[in-house]
Structures are given as structure tokens and as C-alpha cells.
Design an enzyme around this catalytic site. Structure first.
Site, short mmCIF file in Angstrom:
data_model
loop_
_atom_site.label_atom_id
_atom_site.label_comp_id
_atom_site.label_asym_id
_atom_site.label_seq_id
_atom_site.Cartn_x
_atom_site.Cartn_y
_atom_site.Cartn_z
N GLU A 172 0.82 -1.23 0.00
CA GLU A 172 0.00 0.00 0.00
C GLU A 172 0.85 1.27 0.00
O GLU A 172 0.66 2.16 0.85
CB GLU A 172 -0.95 0.00 1.20
CG GLU A 172 -2.02 -1.06 1.11
CD GLU A 172 -3.12 -0.95 2.17
OE1 GLU A 172 -3.02 -0.11 3.08
OE2 GLU A 172 -4.09 -1.72 2.06
N GLU A 291 -5.58 -8.35 -0.27
CA GLU A 291 -6.26 -8.03 1.00
C GLU A 291 -7.72 -7.75 0.67
O GLU A 291 -8.02 -6.81 -0.09
CB GLU A 291 -5.65 -6.80 1.68
CG GLU A 291 -4.33 -7.08 2.36
CD GLU A 291 -3.83 -5.89 3.18
OE1 GLU A 291 -4.65 -5.17 3.78
OE2 GLU A 291 -2.59 -5.68 3.17
O1 AHR Z 1 -5.17 -5.80 7.05
C1 AHR Z 1 -5.06 -4.66 7.83
C2 AHR Z 1 -4.32 -3.53 7.13
O2 AHR Z 1 -5.12 -3.06 6.08
C3 AHR Z 1 -3.02 -3.89 6.45
O3 AHR Z 1 -1.94 -3.84 7.32
C4 AHR Z 1 -2.88 -2.83 5.41
O4 AHR Z 1 -2.17 -3.27 4.30
C5 AHR Z 1 -4.31 -2.43 5.09
O5 AHR Z 1 -4.50 -1.06 5.15
#
Ligand code: AHR
Length: 503
Positions: A172, A291
Site C-alpha cells: 500500500e 487483501e
Molecule cells: O489488514 C489490515 C491492514 O489493512 C493492512 O496492514 C494494510 O495493508 C491495510 O490497510
């Protein structure tokens, strides 16, 4: 109310990459400590890993687990997690305002992956570090021996290299919350240089470059274009993330959110095609949706720790969403979207796996249990392998902010030619109506139902807890039948179903 679906054996979308049923585990909250690792737990193995958690993980047959972060990785020194435990440093984790003991590092994670039968997907730190850290970590993990880092691995107890194929180039990096956040061009250059160095070591690595943190980011979708213009020739996947929430307590709008997900995927797929055309490239880049999940139930309670009010606790309860029955429907819908976009989404990771926005919950010293969302994830991973079918769906629907028409019936179909099965995953988004659904089976030999699982509940708010672990759980379905080349099923209001046929 009625809906019709047509499934034709020859109308397919793509073979589904098994890795779309992957998961993510970060050094965050209690994911690692008292999640997978708890040496004093009655079920702990010789490595201190919880046997009860390992069993729940193994049952899902997860093909890949991404590690060690997440936001955590952007200030992580992987070297802190190797060598004798008593010499490992305690560090402050800036991402989650906690302390990291480093009792678990790459060796312990790799051993755990072997125990639960999954593949590692590792992330390198491109926030506070760069090319050097990445090449050293890669040499430590993948080189057989005879060099500084590989010999150190051997000295630390692991003779054979792990040969990790999948590597994330940071996490990210578009997010201002990220340690070492960069703009698209800055990140694109660093990612390209890192990828080039990693490929000098091994051309066959699968490299994943950061896309947007979500489709509401101000830099989206230019971020993807700029990053890919720098990296297209050196990477295999672009990483996307998205979390889903029902903050306004509007179930209809919440359950329409997978339109937003599909628009996000389609937009990035077009950007990939645009950059490919511009570069006159012959190679393809795919999407790693590494994610995704529902995340909002715990936001309020986490605020204090994240703002630093509790100091720097080690492994506090953070992001511990307790999922309800409504979330079962949402997770079922998200997985249907991934199956339908299996042509471009080749990796996806539920975020996360244990305790932190996770399908598996634990109590320290106590039980581990399946949250409500464990089940749609389980069914998709176990039975959603094969080829995605291009279904034609006719269903009544409703208007939402995410699409002009959201069909009440959302369905995906998977044909597994190896075992001769045909599996449908169906969600009824209607609050009150049972929907009589007829699936026309074209080009398939006469089939019979071999499994039918249904999830319904009188309350959308129902949850599973340590003491009521199966309040929300699948039940054997009844009333579905096959005859005259058609599958007929009744979908109760707000329900999730998995129907499996064998030809
Ligand atoms: O999964 C929780 C968080 O969400 C992770 O660390 C990040 O990559 C995202 O913002």
C-alpha cells in the site's frame, strides 16, 4: 419470485487459479501472538504453534499465505526475526503503535506453513528500506548455500532454501499512513529497480507490485497506470485491496458492494491492457487481490490503541471484528466476484486469517473457533476449484448506489472436469422473498446432487462466540432437485447456498 440461470459446459470464463483462496497473516494485534503462536497453550506443538488453530486452517486447504504485512512490513527489519530467540530485539511497530518481540520470524512462519500445508508469499519492505534489503532477504530465503546470507540461514537451522516464488514489492505505498509512503512515479521506479535486482537472482520469481489501497484513493486509478508504466516488464501481478463495511446499517446497499469490487477489478484490468498496448508488450500482468474482507465492526474500539493511548503494548486485541450472519452473505458475494473475474484475478488473500479481521478467532489459553465468515470461505476454497462458468442470470433486482440493478440472486458456477463436479454458490439478497431458482444445465451429462449446504438465520446480527461456536453454521439443504436437465432450488430470504452436482 423466480430467477433463471443458464450454465453451458462450453461457455467458460477461465480456469480458476487455486491461489484466489489465499489468506494473509500480519504481525498485527493477536494474529501471530496468541493467534497461530502460543507456546503455553494446551494444544501447542514443539514449535509453540497452536494445534487447534492449525487444524481450522488446514481444513480450509489454503494454497498461499501472505506475510509479514501489511502496514507492518513498511518498517520491518526481517533480520530481527532470525537467530536465537533470546537475542532478537524488541522493536516499536509504528504502523499499529505496538511492540514487536520478534519471537516469530521467517523460520517459524515457514515451519508453520509446512505444518498447515500452504505456500509462503513474502513481502519486502519498500517503505523504510529498499533494493538492498530485498536482495538480501531473497538470498537468505532462496539461495542454497555458499554465500553470506544463505550460510546464515543454514547456521540458523534451515539447510534447504525455501524457494519462495511469490514476492510482494512493499505494501500500500499509495497510502499516506504507510511508513515511507511515496508518489506513484517514485514508487514505480523503486519497485522496478527492486524487481530487476530480484530477477537477476531468479528470473522465475512471481513479483507483485502495489496498486491502490482501495478504489476511493485520490490517486486511483492514475496510480496503477503510472506504476505499471515503470514496472510492466518486470512484474507479474498488481496488488489491489478492498474492505467492505455496513456503516449506515443498510443491508441492501451493503450487499450491493461487490459491484464496486467488480468495477475496481475491471478498471484495473483495462489499465493493464492500456499499458500493455502502449508498451507493445507480449506479456500479461494479472491482479493479486491480496487483501479483502469485511472490516468495520472493531473500528471504534481500536481507536485508543491506534492513537497511542495505551503506550506500546505487545499483541493487544486489535481489528478483532466479530462477524455476523450478514457478513456471511457479503463474503459469499465477494468470492463469487473473484470466481467470475478469474480471468484476471489470479491471487486473492482474505485479510486476515486469525483474530485480526479473521475467519478464525482464539482466546488466549482458551478455545479457537470458526467465525461466521469461515464457512463461505471454506466452501469456495474446497469446492470452488476448476473452471469458472460464464453463467447467464435472469433475476429480479433492486437499485443501489453501486449499480442501477443489483440482482437478488448472485451466483457463480465452477466446473471441475477432474472429479466431474459442477458447483454453484448462490446468495439471495432479498430480505423477505424465497426465490425459486432454476439452473438450466446445458452440455452436461445427467447429474445428481451430491452436496447441498445452506446458511440462513433469523437474525442478520447473529454471531459465533467462544461459548456459542456454532450459532451461525451451515446446515444440510433440502428441496433442491435435478430433472430434465435442470437444477431447481428454493433460495430462502437472506441465504447462502452451495450446491454440488456430479455428472
Ligand atoms: O489488514 C489490515 C491492514 O489493512 C493492512 O496492514 C494494510 O495493508 C491495510 O490497510
Amino acid at each position: 419470485m423466480r430467477a433463471t440461470v443458464t450454465a453451458h459446459k462450453d461457455y467458460t470464463i477461465s480456469p480458476i487459479d487455486d491461489r484466489v483462496y489465499g489468506a494473509f497473516l500480519e504481525h498485527l494485534g493477536r494474529a501471530v501472538y496468541t493467534g497461530i503462536y502460543e507456546p503455553d497453550h494446551p494444544t501447542a506443538d514443539k514449535d509453540g504453534m497452536r494445534g487447534d488453530v492449525a487444524k481450522l486452517v488446514k481444513d480450509i486447504n489454503i494454497p498461499v499465505v501472505r506475510y509479514p504485512g501489511g502496514n507492518f512490513v513498511s518498517a520491518y527489519n526481517w533480520e530481527d526475526g532470525i537467530g536465537p530467540r533470546e537475542q532478537r530485539p524488541v522493536r516499536l511497530d509504528l504502523a499499529w503503535h505496538t511492540s514487536e518481540s520478534n519471537a516469530v520470524g521467517v523460520h517459524e512462519f515457514a515451519d508453520w506453513c509446512a505444518t498447515v500445508g500452504t505456500e509462503m508469499m513474502l513481502a519486502v519492505n519498500l517503505g523504510s528500506r529498499g533494493v538492498d534489503e530485498a536482495r538480501n532477504f531473497l538470498e537468505y530465503v532462496n539461495h542454497p548455500g555458499g554465500s553470506y546470507w544463505s550460510d546464515l540461514r543454514i547456521k540458523n537451522g534451515r539447510k534447504e532454501p525455501w524457494n519462495v516464488k511469490m514476492w510482494c514489492l512493499g505494501n500500500e505505498m499509495d497510502g499516506p499512513w504507510q511508513v515511507g509512503h511515496k508518489d506513484a512515479a517514485e514508487y514505480g521506479k523503486l519497485a522496478a529497480n527492486t524487481a530487476r535486482a530480484m530477477r537477476m537472482f531468479d528470473k522465475s520469481l512471481e513479483l507483485i507490485v502495489c496498486g491502490s489501497s482501495n478504489s476511493d484513493m485520490p490517486s486511483y486509478p492514475d496510480w496503477e497506470r503510472i506504476v505499471l508504466e515503470h514496472t510492466y516488464d518486470h512484474v507479474d501481478h498488481i496488488s489491489l485491496h478492498m474492505y467492505f463495511a455496513n456503516r449506515e446499517k443498510n443491508t441492501a446497499n451493503y450487499l450491493a458492494l461487490n459491484h464496486k469490487l467488480e468495477t475496481y477489478i475491471e478498471t484495473v484490468a483495462s489499465t493493464i491492457r492500456q499499458v500493455k498496448a502502449k508498451r507493445k508488450s507480449k506479456r500479461d500482468v494479472y491482479i493479486s487481490f491480496d487483501e479483502w474482507n469485511v472490516w468495520y465492526h472493531s473500528n471504534q474500539q481500536d481507536r485508543k490503541i491506534l492513537e497511542g493511548a495505551g503506550g506500546w503494548p505487545h499483541a493487544p486485541g486489535l481489528l478483532e471484528d466479530i462477524y455476523n450472519f450478514e457478513d456471511v452473505l457479503m463474503v459469499g458475494l465477494i468470492l463469487n466476484s473473484f470466481i467470475r473475474r478469474s480471468d484476471v484475478v489470479k491471487i486473492a488473500c482474505i485479510a486476515q486469517l486469525v483474530n485480526v479481521i479473521a475467519p478464525i478467532m482464539t482466546e488466549k489459553g482458551g478455545p479457537a473457533w470458526a467465525q461466521t465468515i469461515y464457512y463461505p470461505y471454506y466452501f469456495a476454497s474446497i469446492y470452488g476449484r476448476g473452471t469458472a462458468l460464464n453463467l447467464v442470470v435472469n433475476s429480479p433486482g433492486y437499485e443501489s448506489p453501486h449499480a442501477e440493478k443489483t440482482p437478488y440472486v448472485d451466483v457463480s458456477g465452477v466446473h471441475n472436469e477432474q472429479d466431474g463436479t459442477l458447483t454453484f454458490f448462490l446468495v439471495n439478497r432479498h430480505a423477505t422473498e424465497t426465490i425459486e431458482t432454476e439452473v438450466s444445465l446445458e452440455g452436461f451429462a445427467a447429474a445428481q446432487i451430491v452436496d447441498h449446504q445452506v446458511m440462513t438465520h433469523t437474525s442478520l446480527e447473529a454471531v459465533n462466540t467462544a461459548t456459542k461456536q456454532t450459532e451461525v453454521a451451515p446446515k444440510k439443504g433440502s428441496g433442491a432437485s435435478v430433472g430434465g436437465g435442470k437444477l431447481s432450488a428454493k433460495l430462502p430470504p437472506y441465504s447462502y447456498q452451495m450446491i454440488r452436482l456430479k455428472a
